[in-house]
Design an enzyme around this catalytic site. Structure first.
Site, PDB file in Angstrom:
ATOM      1  N   HIS A  52     -27.591  26.284 -51.566  1.00 38.89           N
ATOM      2  CA  HIS A  52     -26.471  27.202 -51.334  1.00 38.89           C
ATOM      3  C   HIS A  52     -25.318  26.783 -52.244  1.00 38.89           C
ATOM      4  O   HIS A  52     -25.183  25.603 -52.603  1.00 38.89           O
ATOM      5  CB  HIS A  52     -26.023  27.142 -49.882  1.00 38.89           C
ATOM      6  CG  HIS A  52     -26.983  27.767 -48.926  1.00 38.89           C
ATOM      7  ND1 HIS A  52     -26.617  28.139 -47.652  1.00 38.89           N
ATOM      8  CD2 HIS A  52     -28.297  28.082 -49.042  1.00 38.89           C
ATOM      9  CE1 HIS A  52     -27.662  28.662 -47.022  1.00 38.89           C
ATOM     10  NE2 HIS A  52     -28.693  28.630 -47.845  1.00 38.89           N
ATOM     11  N   GLU A  54     -22.195  26.233 -51.681  1.00 37.24           N
ATOM     12  CA  GLU A  54     -21.368  25.145 -51.152  1.00 37.24           C
ATOM     13  C   GLU A  54     -22.023  23.788 -51.352  1.00 37.24           C
ATOM     14  O   GLU A  54     -21.367  22.826 -51.765  1.00 37.24           O
ATOM     15  CB  GLU A  54     -21.118  25.329 -49.635  1.00 37.24           C
ATOM     16  CG  GLU A  54     -20.465  26.623 -49.256  1.00 37.24           C
ATOM     17  CD  GLU A  54     -21.458  27.703 -48.837  1.00 37.24           C
ATOM     18  OE1 GLU A  54     -21.169  28.395 -47.851  1.00 37.24           O
ATOM     19  OE2 GLU A  54     -22.505  27.854 -49.502  1.00 37.24           O
ATOM     20  N   CYS A  85     -24.275  24.374 -44.334  1.00 37.26           N
ATOM     21  CA  CYS A  85     -23.146  24.143 -45.236  1.00 37.26           C
ATOM     22  C   CYS A  85     -21.935  23.600 -44.486  1.00 37.26           C
ATOM     23  O   CYS A  85     -21.230  22.730 -44.996  1.00 37.26           O
ATOM     24  CB  CYS A  85     -22.809  25.428 -45.987  1.00 37.26           C
ATOM     25  SG  CYS A  85     -24.122  25.889 -47.154  1.00 37.26           S
TER      26      CYS A  85
END
Length: 151
Positions: A52, A54, A85
């Site tokens: 992801h 992040e 995250c």
């Protein structure tokens, strides 16, 4: 002097992710007013469900800092972080989290699990939702609309 548009930079990363066929989420990590890391989703490209935006940006920032903690860092992300995250944000000791669009299905900050409000959360950043919300939501809406048309 014009103030930097950090969420705008995260939007650039989100658009680049969409161009790669990834869900368009972008993130930047800022320390002392400078972007030290930036990323967009790369889960498909890397065949990695943890890739992801992040997570990738936090990994870059931690590598630059030479530490697993980046307590003076602010994270700007275009979509409300998921539970994975949010946990990474907590473990990295990110100081402030700014995010664009809410994610009622997968978000874990103001929706869902509300990770930072959990008694087992060791560190909660200051959270600022809705920064650039309209644009962030539009990028996501357009991406999924186009995918439905193609499919």
């Amino acid at each position: 002097m014009k103030r930097p548009d950090f969420m705008g930079e995260a939007m650039i990363e989100a658009r680049a992710a969409a161009e790669r066929g990834e869900v368009p989420v972008g993130a930047v990590v800022v320390v002392d007013g400078l972007i030290v890391a930036r990323a967009g989703n790369r889960t498909r490209e890397l065949a990695d469900p943890t890739a992801h935006a992040e997570i990738l940006a936090i990994r870059q920032a931690c590598a630059k800092a030479g530490s697993e903690r980046i307590g003076s860092a602010d994270l700007y992300v275009t979509l409300e972080p998921c539970a994975m995250c949010a946990a990474a944000i907590s473990f990295a000791r990110v100081r402030r989290l700014y995010f664009g669009a809410d994610d009622p299905k997968g978000g874990a900050v103001v929706n869902g699990a509300r990770f930072f409000a959990s008694p087992t959360c060791h560190h909660a950043p200051d959270v600022y939702p809705g920064i650039g919300e309209r644009e962030a939501a539009s990028i996501l809406r357009d991406f999924f609309r186009d995918r439905r048309r193609e499919g």
